[in-house]
Structure formats: C-alpha cells, structure tokens
Design an enzyme around this catalytic site. Sequence first.
Site, PDB file in Angstrom:
ATOM      1  N   SER A 114      -8.952 -12.823  43.130  1.00 58.17           N
ATOM      2  CA  SER A 114      -7.270 -13.349  42.183  1.00 58.17           C
ATOM      3  C   SER A 114      -6.787 -14.176  42.291  1.00 58.17           C
ATOM      4  O   SER A 114      -7.074 -15.878  41.665  1.00 58.17           O
ATOM      5  CB  SER A 114      -6.791 -11.836  42.907  1.00 58.17           C
ATOM      6  OG  SER A 114      -6.218 -10.935  41.740  1.00 58.17           O
ATOM      7  N   GLU A 231     -13.281 -14.492  36.356  1.00 62.89           N
ATOM      8  CA  GLU A 231     -13.916 -13.154  36.124  1.00 62.89           C
ATOM      9  C   GLU A 231     -12.084 -12.576  35.448  1.00 62.89           C
ATOM     10  O   GLU A 231     -11.449 -13.726  35.739  1.00 62.89           O
ATOM     11  CB  GLU A 231     -13.879 -12.227  37.296  1.00 62.89           C
ATOM     12  CG  GLU A 231     -13.395 -12.708  38.521  1.00 62.89           C
ATOM     13  CD  GLU A 231     -11.915 -12.485  38.537  1.00 62.89           C
ATOM     14  OE1 GLU A 231     -12.044 -10.820  38.013  1.00 62.89           O
ATOM     15  OE2 GLU A 231     -10.707 -12.393  39.755  1.00 62.89           O
ATOM     16  N   HIS A 302     -12.923  -8.302  40.232  1.00 61.22           N
ATOM     17  CA  HIS A 302     -11.778  -7.265  40.302  1.00 61.22           C
ATOM     18  C   HIS A 302     -12.948  -5.603  40.348  1.00 61.22           C
ATOM     19  O   HIS A 302     -12.077  -4.387  40.237  1.00 61.22           O
ATOM     20  CB  HIS A 302     -11.012  -6.995  39.562  1.00 61.22           C
ATOM     21  CG  HIS A 302      -9.717  -7.942  39.962  1.00 61.22           C
ATOM     22  ND1 HIS A 302      -9.973  -9.573  39.575  1.00 61.22           N
ATOM     23  CD2 HIS A 302      -8.548  -7.683  40.075  1.00 61.22           C
ATOM     24  CE1 HIS A 302      -8.998  -9.877  39.753  1.00 61.22           C
ATOM     25  NE2 HIS A 302      -8.094  -9.674  40.500  1.00 61.22           N
TER      26      HIS A 302
END
Length: 328
Positions: A114, A231, A302
């Site tokens: 992230s 992503e 995620h």
Amino acid sequence: MKPLFPARLQVGDLVQVISPSRSLAIISDEVRKVATETLNGLGLEVSFGKYAFLKDEYNSSPIEARVEDIHNAFRNPDVKAILTTIGGFNCNQLLPYLDFDLIKANPKILCGYSDITILLNAIYHKTGMVTYYGPHFSTFGVKKGNEFTVREFEKVMFHPGPHTVNSSAQWSDDEWYLDQENRSFFTNPGAVAIHFGEARGTLIGGNLDTFNLLQGTDHFPCPESAVLLVEEDDFAGNDFAVEIDRNLESILQQSSLKNIAGILFGRLPKRVDYSIEQLKKTIRSKPALKDIPVVCGLDFGHTLPMTPFAIGAELSMSVTENKIELSA
C-alpha cells in the site's frame, strides 16, 4: 543496476516492526498478539521500533520519529528483517530525509504494501536493494484463512530464489480486523491472461496511485526493462475505473520508463464495481500495451491472502492460452 539481495531469514532471527505510515497504536491488541505469535511460529523473534506506537492526530507520527526508526532498524545488526505496521497516506514525506547510503550499507529484508510502495521503490532505485511488496506485520494478525500468506512469506524470505508464483485456493475481501470469526471466503479462479507473450524485466510498482506519487522526483525507478506490478484498493469508490485508467496512462507516458515488458495486476477488490472484463477493455485500449504479456488476478494487494513480490528483482513471465508461468 545489479540487484542487491538482502540475506535470507533463518530460525531465531529478529524482525523489527516499524510504522513509516500509520501507527501501531491503531492496531488492536488481539491483532498484535496473533501477528506476533504467527511470526514466532516461523521461528522469528519480534521487536518494535522506538516510535512504532507513537500516534498523532493523523494516526501517524512526526517525520523525524519515523525516519529515526527506519535508520535504527537498518543500523541494528541484530535486526534481520523489517516489517511495516500498516499502510496510510504519508510515506512520501520521508524521502528527503532518508540516508540511502546507510540503507545500502546494511541490506536487509523490508516488507510491506500500500503506502509502503513509496519506500520500496525509492530504496530500490537509490540503492539497488531488493525490497518486498508483501504482508504488513498487521497482516499476520489474521486468524482464519491466512495459511497461504504465511507459507508464501516463509518460502520467499527463508529460501533463495527464483520462486514460482502460485495462486491461493480461496480469497477474501472482508473487514477481518473488525470480526475475526465471521469471515467470507471465495473460490479463487487463479491468474487470468489478458495478453499472451513472454517477458523478462525488473519488477517495480505496487499500489498504483501511490506509485505515481514518485513521478517527477529523483526516486522514481526506471530500469532498462520493467515488469510493472499494479494493484488498487477500494479508496476510489465509484471512480475506480477512471482512476485505474488515468493512473496507468500516466505511467505509460513517463519518458524515463522507456520499456515496460509486462504487467502483473493484483486481485480486484470485491467492494468496487469493476470487473476483469472492464480491466481487459482498459488494457486493450492502450496501444503501448498491445504487444506485451499482461496477467491479472494475482495474490497481492488489498485483498487476502497475498504473496510477496520482490521489487528490484528480475521477473520472467510466460503467458499462453493454456498456461501462465511467473518466476522471480
């Protein structure tokens, strides 16, 4: 640039948890306990950075505290791997203050995802050290359905590569940290080919909109041949489709990144109104991507579970109608 691989882990090694983004204080006692026990089960000892629990009004901590914890973790010879607590929104604040010479002189495993995309790619670009887009410390706090994550982490971190990229049998996209007992799991169809072909290149990327924060800085990685890891979370909500499109387009227009040899997409979150068919349409609308292999639905991002991907390492991909082979 020749990749600098950190030493593999061994039973008895010390892992230090730091909070370069949001604070460990926002992680529940239960999750911290389960995560520590899970890592202990791999034969690892766990310690925490001096400021890992410090928390301000943004659920983070001052820049100087986060930088000090990073430097101390790399400087400490007893620490063999560094796990980040969780993601967030402010890792790019740290870049002007990092001592990349110190980091390069003390290579060790750094793993997270992230917002940690910033650190992983910047450190690779500045030092050549391979970093890992994979589970946070908090990810190890999942009680159910986490066997694949733990097994893949052990495979990648304890054993020299190259490693074959596998697919999990099941996956989840629920708020496990709010309810560890009542979970929803789905059958994993595995990786899906969008474009066929073969490619070999240096792996860069991670969370797409976070990776793009490096554009225009001297921390943006630009290997001669790149395989792009992509992503996205559900933060964009109803704008998920347009965010994927314009952020990907922005990378394709980077003059410093001249050759994208292939693309790996993580699994799409179930909580967004966006399908693999829509992703295929987006990919096929871009002339720059028409002759390169593209795969989606991989175990990173995620959703859970996840496997670590080595940022800065060479990844080879062979994608045909009947078989997808990835090795890094």
